[in-house]
Design an enzyme around this catalytic site. Structure first.
Site, PDB file in Angstrom:
ATOM      1  N   HIS A 264       1.016  -1.096   0.031  1.00  0.00           N
ATOM      2  CA  HIS A 264       0.011  -0.163  -0.062  1.00  0.00           C
ATOM      3  C   HIS A 264       1.103   1.381  -0.095  1.00  0.00           C
ATOM      4  O   HIS A 264       1.734   1.403   0.459  1.00  0.00           O
ATOM      5  CB  HIS A 264      -0.915  -0.020   1.231  1.00  0.00           C
TER       6      HIS A 264
ATOM      7  N   ASP B 157      -7.916  -4.419  -0.550  1.00  0.00           N
ATOM      8  CA  ASP B 157      -8.639  -5.235  -1.542  1.00  0.00           C
ATOM      9  C   ASP B 157      -8.277  -6.545  -1.542  1.00  0.00           C
ATOM     10  O   ASP B 157      -8.827  -7.239  -2.339  1.00  0.00           O
ATOM     11  CB  ASP B 157      -7.719  -4.326  -2.718  1.00  0.00           C
TER      12      ASP B 157
END
Length: 428
Positions: free
Chosen positions: A306, A363
């Site tokens: 991320h 996700d």
């Protein structure tokens, strides 16, 4: 004495203020840099640039912390509801029972679309992407829902915020129904937010869809965890559009478009597509992991790493448990979840990913949850949009309420051709 940083350029020294946030974040204030030095900073992608001061969401990427208005995401995901989290983000504090009931009534009253808006769905091609429909229809809402384009009082804002939250859900479900050729379902006035959406998605005239408590809880948790995430691509877009004085619906419509990209809101689709590819091609997980480490292979490990978190994404840890609980309650044996677990275990045991601090992000498991609920893949980013709407509204309000707000106008470093003569066509 106020703390300052010293910038030295061409033998000249400049003092720049140092600002400290409530959680100890420190920043060098360069607001006057160009006027005092004639220079600007260059930060491609804004990875080191604070674009604003905000009181909405706090993230500590090193420690894996996410809080809405100071409240830990773990508490909100397990003990709160999406609408309560939305009120916290938008209005600045958790609602008391009276405020909660009043806002829920506003949501109920503003759930249905104007009759004429329903005609717009017929104007889209059958294969139109749901995100294109969502963006266009949110932008059109202001013509039907705002007596005036610009909101001038707190009561008008509360109604507009409720209308946008409620109708975004209605538009999303209607776009799906139009896409598959089924009649658009009306919202019901006796259902909570998540259950109402599922009703509009999956009910048909001859049979109402009634979600199990586990399905409703999983969707509610998904929405809470996506409600805001500081100055990401779509939220920054909303703030930039709002800085020009654009109305709430136009600004949020721009946020939907920014979210559409596969590097942002489309990432959960990419995870499911990766898992499906591993399954359909019969690729051993260990081999796929090796390919992902080889930059020349073109293979990427989706759902890991991320831009902000250099530790575990706290949202991923919550959704991992939620995915297991949901599939167990529904008695679903999803081979993709088994593959996801194998991918996670293999990656976390590999020095390559550990050294680069590439951990599962939000996700990685959100697509598994949406898939189990029955949400089609091309609706995944739309679901993200529904969840992110409270954050977009909150950030629009923060910009709107700031009397000192200036229109956003980034600078650039020009690297094109120097002064060039215009030549007549015959001489080119």
């Amino acid at each position: 004495m106020a703390e300052t940083a010293i910038l030295q350029v061409d033998g000249q020294s400049y003092e720049l203020p140092v600002i400290t946030g409530t959680e100890g974040e420190r920043a060098i204030d360069i607001s006057s840099l160009r006027s005092t030095t004639g220079m600007i900073t260059l930060d491609d992608g804004y990875g080191n640039t604070g674009s604003c001061e905000s009181a909405i969401t706090f993230i500590d990427g090193e420690k894996g912390i996410l809080r809405y208005r100071g409240v830990p995401i773990e508490d909100l995901a397990t003990r709160s509801s999406f609408i309560e989290a939305a009120e916290l983000l938008i209005f600045g504090e958790l609602p008391d029972p009276e405020e909660r009931d009043e806002f829920r009534q506003l949501l109920t009253e503003n759930s249905a679309l104007h009759r004429d808006m329903r005609k717009h769905f017929d104007g889209f091609p059958a294969d139109a992407h749901p995100m294109a429909i969502l963006s266009a229809m949110i932008n059109a809402l202001q013509a039907y829902d705002l007596p005036e384009i610009h909101i001038t009082d707190s009561g008008g804002f509360r109604r507009a915020a409720a209308a946008l939250l409620a109708k975004t859900r209605t538009i999303a479900a209607a776009s799906y129904k139009s896409h598959i050729g089924q009649p658009i379902a009306y919202p019901r006035y006796d259902l909570p937010y998540a259950e109402n959406f599922l009703h509009m998605m999956f009910s048909v005239p001859y049979r109402d869809y009634v979600p199990s408590p586990e399905v409703a809880h999983a969707l509610n948790m998904f929405l809470v965890l996506h409600a805001d995430h500081e100055q990401n691509c779509s939220t920054s877009t909303v703030r930039m559009v709002a800085s020009g004085g654009a109305n709430l619906f136009a600004s949020v419509s721009a946020g939907v478009n920014a979210l559409w990209g596969p590097k942002h809101g489309g990432a959960n689709m990419a995870v499911v597509e990766m898992l499906q590819r591993i399954q359909s091609d019969g690729i051993p997980v260990s081999r796929y992991i090796d390919q992902a480490k080889d930059r020349s292979s073109g293979v990427r490990l989706m759902g890991f790493g991320h831009r902000i978190y250099r530790n575990f994404d706290p949202r991923a840890q919550i959704l991992k448990t939620a995915a297991h609980d949901l599939l167990e309650s529904m008695q679903i044996k999803d081979p993709l979840l088994d593959i996801a677990q194998q991918v996670e275990e293999a990656a976390l045991a590999d020095d390559y990913f550990r050294e680069r601090r590439l951990y599962p992000n939000v996700d990685f498991y959100s697509g598994i949850i949406l898939r189990a609920i029955g949400i089609p893949t091309d609706m995944f980013t739309v679901m993200f949009s529904i969840g992110r709407t409270p954050g977009w509204i909150a950030h629009w309000k923060e910009v709107h309420d700031n009397e000192a707000q200036r229109i956003h106008r980034p600078r650039q470093i020009y690297v094109g051709e120097p002064l060039t003569q215009w030549l007549p066509p015959a001489e080119r």
